[in-house]
Design an enzyme around this catalytic site. Sequence first.
Site, PDB file in Angstrom:
ATOM      1  N   CYS A  39       0.863  -1.173   0.000  1.00 22.08           N
ATOM      2  CA  CYS A  39       0.000   0.000   0.000  1.00 22.08           C
ATOM      3  C   CYS A  39       0.904   1.230   0.000  1.00 22.08           C
ATOM      4  O   CYS A  39       2.104   1.124   0.224  1.00 22.08           O
ATOM      5  CB  CYS A  39      -0.897   0.033   1.243  1.00 22.08           C
ATOM      6  SG  CYS A  39      -2.054  -1.352   1.349  1.00 22.08           S
ATOM      7  N   GLY A  65      -0.566   0.207  -5.037  1.00 24.34           N
ATOM      8  CA  GLY A  65      -1.913  -0.276  -4.771  1.00 24.34           C
ATOM      9  C   GLY A  65      -2.887   0.262  -5.788  1.00 24.34           C
ATOM     10  O   GLY A  65      -2.949   1.478  -5.993  1.00 24.34           O
ATOM     11  N   ASN A 139       0.614   1.572   5.774  1.00 25.07           N
ATOM     12  CA  ASN A 139       1.211   0.606   4.862  1.00 25.07           C
ATOM     13  C   ASN A 139       1.893  -0.435   5.728  1.00 25.07           C
ATOM     14  O   ASN A 139       2.714  -0.094   6.581  1.00 25.07           O
ATOM     15  CB  ASN A 139       2.243   1.276   3.951  1.00 25.07           C
ATOM     16  CG  ASN A 139       3.100   0.266   3.208  1.00 25.07           C
ATOM     17  OD1 ASN A 139       2.637  -0.800   2.855  1.00 25.07           O
ATOM     18  ND2 ASN A 139       4.351   0.619   2.966  1.00 25.07           N
ATOM     19  N   GLY A 140       1.539  -1.708   5.535  1.00 25.39           N
ATOM     20  CA  GLY A 140       2.200  -2.752   6.296  1.00 25.39           C
ATOM     21  C   GLY A 140       1.236  -3.788   6.816  1.00 25.39           C
ATOM     22  O   GLY A 140       0.130  -3.974   6.296  1.00 25.39           O
ATOM     23  N   TYR A 278      12.063  -4.923  -6.045  1.00 23.35           N
ATOM     24  CA  TYR A 278      10.872  -4.973  -6.881  1.00 23.35           C
ATOM     25  C   TYR A 278       9.876  -3.843  -6.674  1.00 23.35           C
ATOM     26  O   TYR A 278       9.421  -3.217  -7.623  1.00 23.35           O
ATOM     27  CB  TYR A 278      10.167  -6.323  -6.643  1.00 23.35           C
ATOM     28  CG  TYR A 278       8.840  -6.486  -7.336  1.00 23.35           C
ATOM     29  CD1 TYR A 278       8.758  -6.451  -8.725  1.00 23.35           C
ATOM     30  CD2 TYR A 278       7.674  -6.697  -6.613  1.00 23.35           C
ATOM     31  CE1 TYR A 278       7.536  -6.610  -9.379  1.00 23.35           C
ATOM     32  CE2 TYR A 278       6.452  -6.860  -7.253  1.00 23.35           C
ATOM     33  CZ  TYR A 278       6.389  -6.818  -8.634  1.00 23.35           C
ATOM     34  OH  TYR A 278       5.195  -6.973  -9.274  1.00 23.35           O
TER      35      TYR A 278
END
Length: 498
Positions: A39, A65, A139-140, A278
């Site tokens: 995210c 996202g 995020n996480g 990535y």
Amino acid sequence: MSYEIKTGNKQETPILWTGDFYNEGTGSGDIFDTLKEECGVFGVFGHPEAASMSYYGLHALQHRGEESAGICVADGRDFNYHRGMGLVKEVFDKDKIASLIGNMSIGHVRYSTSGDSRLTNAQPLVFKYRDGDLAIATNGNIVNEPLIRKQLEQGGSIFQTTSDTEVLAHLIARSQKDFVEATKDALKQLVGGFAFLLMTNDKLIVASDTHGLRPLVMGRVGEAYVFASESCALEVIGAQFVRDIEPGELLVLDQNGFKEDRFAEPQRKALCAMEYIYFARPDSDLNGSNLHSARKRMGSRMALEAFVDADIVTGVPDSSISAAIGYAEQTGIPYELGLIKNKYTGRTFIQPSQELREQGVKMKLSAVRRVVEGQRVVMIDDSIVRGTTSRRIVNLLREAGATEVHVRITSPPFKNPCFYGIDTPDRRELIASYKTIAEMCEEINADSLAFLSPEGLIQSIGGYNSGDYKGGLCLSCFDNDYPTQVDFGGEEKDGCSC
């Protein structure tokens, strides 16, 4: 250290769609089984065009996202917010942004993992509590969220979403302390990797987990402060990068100014290595290292560890292009654009025929026949998850006339699930966890296969220069060495449901 293995070829067995549209879901029937972005969060404090800045910032973070987007703004008294399913440009238009009036905002782009793609889980999550309004974007992943949720529900809490972010709001609301101290106490109870933005009617709080597993940076635009998951989001609004948010740090921004604090002492630094490999955009910087440059070094190191004589080098777009350039420069083998990605496929609800289903990979990726025909090709990619995607891409090159396809992966074998925010399959579905490299090579129909060594990865990123354990990286998906507790007696969660 070389992992190269030679083996024979294997014919493709088509894997079909399982949903109503060709890129639905994350299961093994998905056309591309690559790891999914987590995210992205974006926050602004002290700017009259906070909503517009968040809109452009979220655009820059769209790769993190694509299922939902949201922005919440505060003007010192009230909240205004809008959330929706889809891309940022689909959720917001000029009128919606104009209606979001305030000088403080938090925004979010979301990728969900296991069927919970619905508006109730879109962030920022917004709550009413005793001291007013509260909005949270993260995020996480909170590993011990199921255990905390169970305890809260037994104590009378009623949850409105399946997002693990909601447990933080409940923990804060149950505290008798002031908001900042309640937030500190709540964060101390969380185990996992997270980057939080919390906003009340008059405060913005920024926090990073004690290991710094998830990236979060700070910038400035004039007198305004800006926070983002990646530095590329600062560039798009003309913000100047200031620094990374430190592990365990908690920043408080309100009418009294900017206060640097922390909710816990920093632990072993362990920024997710997959951000470098990535996830993050190549124009972003993490911990002082530019992603494009780091990926070029990964490709160069890959060439030193596992050289193979070939005619051309090509990278799987987009994340592997930089590494492919590095491999080509190191070996002197020409880099060519052998694979082209269609960036405009989106989510199509047109039901394809059976024949088109079997050829579905070509809707997203095409081999350039005039480039690869009759050539020995080195195909650079960033990871192998289940192996199905790699097999499809190798076969695309073969169908286009490549005489040999040698696969080089610029990460170690991906063997273990992530508990900190990356959508990964069950360990039993990770091909590297149950097959040898020789067997993987045969499975993906390659002439040879090699992976970058952990030492090569750390060296390429520049981590050895930091003096931190493992270069300050989390390599748990490769070596099973998790920086936090991940076993809570069955009451734990992996993946990402932020």
